[in-house]
Design a protein around this motif. Structure first.
Motif, PDB file in Angstrom:
ATOM      1  N   PHE A 203       0.827  -1.210   0.000  1.00 15.23           N
ATOM      2  CA  PHE A 203       0.000   0.000   0.000  1.00 15.23           C
ATOM      3  C   PHE A 203       0.861   1.259   0.000  1.00 15.23           C
ATOM      4  N   TYR A 204       2.042   1.208   0.612  1.00 12.03           N
ATOM      5  CA  TYR A 204       2.931   2.369   0.708  1.00 12.03           C
ATOM      6  C   TYR A 204       4.038   2.255  -0.331  1.00 12.03           C
ATOM      7  N   LEU A 205       4.444   3.399  -0.846  1.00  6.98           N
ATOM      8  CA  LEU A 205       5.486   3.418  -1.867  1.00  6.98           C
ATOM      9  C   LEU A 205       6.846   3.092  -1.267  1.00  6.98           C
ATOM     10  N   SER A 206       7.724   2.528  -2.077  1.00 10.15           N
ATOM     11  CA  SER A 206       9.056   2.150  -1.594  1.00 10.15           C
ATOM     12  C   SER A 206       9.839   3.375  -1.130  1.00 10.15           C
ATOM     13  N   ARG A 207       9.621   4.523  -1.781  1.00 12.30           N
ATOM     14  CA  ARG A 207      10.333   5.740  -1.381  1.00 12.30           C
ATOM     15  C   ARG A 207       9.924   6.202   0.014  1.00 12.30           C
TER      16      ARG A 207
ATOM     17  N   ALA B 148      12.075   4.182   2.690  1.00  9.66           N
ATOM     18  CA  ALA B 148      13.536   4.214   2.547  1.00  9.66           C
ATOM     19  C   ALA B 148      14.199   5.264   3.416  1.00  9.66           C
ATOM     20  N   GLY B 149      13.464   5.843   4.361  1.00  6.82           N
ATOM     21  CA  GLY B 149      14.023   6.889   5.217  1.00  6.82           C
ATOM     22  C   GLY B 149      13.219   8.171   5.089  1.00  6.82           C
ATOM     23  N   PRO B 150      13.683   9.264   5.709  1.00  9.65           N
ATOM     24  CA  PRO B 150      12.958  10.534   5.641  1.00  9.65           C
ATOM     25  C   PRO B 150      12.681  10.946   4.196  1.00  9.65           C
ATOM     26  N   TYR B 151      11.476  11.450   3.952  1.00 13.14           N
ATOM     27  CA  TYR B 151      11.095  11.830   2.603  1.00 13.14           C
ATOM     28  C   TYR B 151      10.155  13.026   2.663  1.00 13.14           C
ATOM     29  N   LEU B 152      10.140  13.810   1.596  1.00  9.34           N
ATOM     30  CA  LEU B 152       9.233  14.941   1.475  1.00  9.34           C
ATOM     31  C   LEU B 152       7.930  14.438   0.857  1.00  9.34           C
ATOM     32  N   VAL B 153       6.823  14.691   1.525  1.00  9.32           N
ATOM     33  CA  VAL B 153       5.525  14.206   1.059  1.00  9.32           C
ATOM     34  C   VAL B 153       5.207  14.796  -0.315  1.00  9.32           C
ATOM     35  N   GLN B 154       4.847  13.932  -1.244  1.00 12.19           N
ATOM     36  CA  GLN B 154       4.515  14.336  -2.597  1.00 12.19           C
ATOM     37  C   GLN B 154       3.199  13.691  -3.011  1.00 12.19           C
ATOM     38  N   ASN B 155       2.655  14.195  -4.122  1.00 13.87           N
ATOM     39  CA  ASN B 155       1.460  13.565  -4.673  1.00 13.87           C
ATOM     40  C   ASN B 155       1.756  12.106  -4.999  1.00 13.87           C
TER      41      ASN B 155
ATOM     42  N   ASP C  33       1.835   9.747  -2.539  1.00 12.67           N
ATOM     43  CA  ASP C  33       2.188   9.078  -1.289  1.00 12.67           C
ATOM     44  C   ASP C  33       0.935   8.665  -0.525  1.00 12.67           C
ATOM     45  N   ALA C  34       0.998   7.525   0.126  1.00 13.84           N
ATOM     46  CA  ALA C  34      -0.109   7.049   0.957  1.00 13.84           C
ATOM     47  C   ALA C  34       0.197   7.384   2.410  1.00 13.84           C
ATOM     48  N   LEU C  35      -0.729   8.060   3.079  1.00 10.69           N
ATOM     49  CA  LEU C  35      -0.515   8.482   4.458  1.00 10.69           C
ATOM     50  C   LEU C  35      -1.615   7.992   5.394  1.00 10.69           C
ATOM     51  N   TYR C  36      -2.427   7.066   4.924  1.00  8.61           N
ATOM     52  CA  TYR C  36      -3.530   6.570   5.737  1.00  8.61           C
ATOM     53  C   TYR C  36      -3.158   5.256   6.403  1.00  8.61           C
ATOM     54  N   PRO C  37      -3.750   4.949   7.550  1.00  7.15           N
ATOM     55  CA  PRO C  37      -3.436   3.706   8.261  1.00  7.15           C
ATOM     56  C   PRO C  37      -3.870   2.488   7.447  1.00  7.15           C
TER      57      PRO C  37
ATOM     58  N   PRO D 108       0.605  -6.905  10.200  1.00  7.09           N
ATOM     59  CA  PRO D 108       1.881  -6.872   9.465  1.00  7.09           C
ATOM     60  C   PRO D 108       2.181  -5.528   8.799  1.00  7.09           C
ATOM     61  N   MET D 109       1.130  -4.717   8.558  1.00  7.64           N
ATOM     62  CA  MET D 109       1.342  -3.452   7.858  1.00  7.64           C
ATOM     63  C   MET D 109       1.629  -2.289   8.793  1.00  7.64           C
ATOM     64  N   TRP D 110       1.364  -2.421  10.083  1.00  5.96           N
ATOM     65  CA  TRP D 110       1.520  -1.306  10.996  1.00  5.96           C
ATOM     66  C   TRP D 110       2.952  -0.813  11.145  1.00  5.96           C
ATOM     67  N   PRO D 111       3.979  -1.679  11.183  1.00  6.68           N
ATOM     68  CA  PRO D 111       5.348  -1.154  11.251  1.00  6.68           C
ATOM     69  C   PRO D 111       5.686  -0.242  10.074  1.00  6.68           C
ATOM     70  N   ASP D 112       5.216  -0.613   8.870  1.00  8.49           N
ATOM     71  CA  ASP D 112       5.459   0.239   7.701  1.00  8.49           C
ATOM     72  C   ASP D 112       4.744   1.573   7.851  1.00  8.49           C
ATOM     73  N   TYR D 113       3.499   1.538   8.355  1.00  8.51           N
ATOM     74  CA  TYR D 113       2.751   2.787   8.521  1.00  8.51           C
ATOM     75  C   TYR D 113       3.432   3.706   9.520  1.00  8.51           C
ATOM     76  N   ILE D 114       3.902   3.158  10.623  1.00 12.51           N
ATOM     77  CA  ILE D 114       4.583   3.971  11.631  1.00 12.51           C
ATOM     78  C   ILE D 114       5.826   4.612  11.038  1.00 12.51           C
ATOM     79  N   ARG D 115       6.557   3.836  10.228  1.00 15.26           N
ATOM     80  CA  ARG D 115       7.755   4.374   9.578  1.00 15.26           C
ATOM     81  C   ARG D 115       7.388   5.479   8.590  1.00 15.26           C
ATOM     82  N   VAL D 116       6.303   5.263   7.844  1.00 14.30           N
ATOM     83  CA  VAL D 116       5.865   6.252   6.853  1.00 14.30           C
ATOM     84  C   VAL D 116       5.507   7.580   7.525  1.00 14.30           C
ATOM     85  N   VAL D 117       4.806   7.519   8.649  1.00 21.00           N
ATOM     86  CA  VAL D 117       4.394   8.733   9.349  1.00 21.00           C
ATOM     87  C   VAL D 117       5.590   9.419  10.002  1.00 21.00           C
TER      88      VAL D 117
END
Length: 272
Positions: free
Chosen positions: A86-90, A93-100, A102-106, A224-233
């Motif tokens: 659901f979340y993009l690889s970018r 991969a670490g800190p990123y600037l939010v762009q069109n 990007d998925a930011l929902y839980p 299984p998806m929550w660790p990725d979401y926490i990292r994304v936020v």
């Protein structure tokens, strides 16, 4: 001081302060506005705000197109169904600037987005906006609240923005609207973490806790998806919270309708 003396005198005569206020010019003006010919002023004001709102929505689609956020989350939902996540690889991969894009929902948000891969796009707008309008009408708000409810989206304009983009915020608004009738829906308002305070609406009711239990089970299903979401936020850079704070005024629409409701007042059936 004169006001205090007058109030004490009213109490001494055994007349309520409310009755005394009704006899003042302010009380008379209020009766004229709410119960007399002033009702026409309130109705006309409501109509003007409503027409302005619809005009702004139509103009925004005509000038800017629309559905940007809708298309973003249809892409994310398609990736999820295809097993690409659901979340993009970018975003992972670490800190990123939010762009069109990007998925930011839980993670549980996929339950909202995936069905619309197969449903007519118009329903993505029609369902939440229809729910919000129906709930406001069901509450039968007092006439003095009509222009307030109609003025909120014209004054703030962010609801126009959300509708134009197809932002999931319109679904959060619908969830809060339903929560004013069925408190069990309240916990699902947390679709956007920045709007989490609104998810507490109805917490004083047993139904809210039932809904919270269901929401917890749904969240656990996506463990299984929550660790990725926490990292994304955590790694997101940009004014993500600022834009969600801009949505707060539009969330007042169902709350004003609920606070001024006339339906079943005193019967114990309302959400508060």
């Amino acid at each position: 001081m004169a006001v205090v003396d007058r109030t004490l005198g009213v109490a001494a005569r055994g007349v309520s302060v409310a009755d005394e206020l009704r006899a003042t010019w302010a009380g008379q003006a209020w009766r004229w506005l709410v119960h007399g010919r002033g009702r026409l002023v309130l109705v006309v004001a409501t109509g003007l705000f409503a027409v302005a709102f619809l005009g702004l929505v139509a103009t925004s689609f005509q000038i800017n197109g629309g559905g940007w956020d809708y298309r973003i989350y249809m892409d994310r939902a398609a990736d999820f169904v295809a097993g690409r996540g659901f979340y993009l690889s970018r975003q992972l991969a670490g800190p990123y600037l939010v762009q069109n894009g990007d998925a930011l929902y839980p993670p549980p948000a996929v339950l909202l987005f995936v069905p619309f891969l197969y449903l007519p796009p118009v329903l993505y707008w029609a369902i939440p906006l229809g729910i919000t309008a129906a709930v406001v009408a069901w509450h039968r708000p007092a006439i003095w609240a009509w222009p307030i409810i109609a003025a909120i989206p014209v004054w703030n304009l962010y609801l126009v923005h959300e509708i134009n983009k197809g932002n999931p915020g319109i679904w959060t608004l619908a969830a809060l609207s339903l929560a004013t009738v069925w408190p069990a829906i309240g916990p699902f308002t947390v679709l956007k973490w920045g709007l989490a305070p609104f998810a507490l609406f109805g917490i004083w009711r047993r139904q809210w806790w039932v809904g919270a239990g269901v929401a917890l089970v749904v969240c656990l299903a996506f463990a299984p998806m929550w660790p990725d979401y926490i990292r994304v936020v955590q790694d997101a850079r940009g004014n993500t919270l600022d834009y969600m704070l801009n949505e707060y005024p539009m969330m007042l629409i169902p709350l004003v309708a609920w606070a001024s409701r006339r339906r079943d007042r005193g019967a114990g059936r309302e959400a508060g």
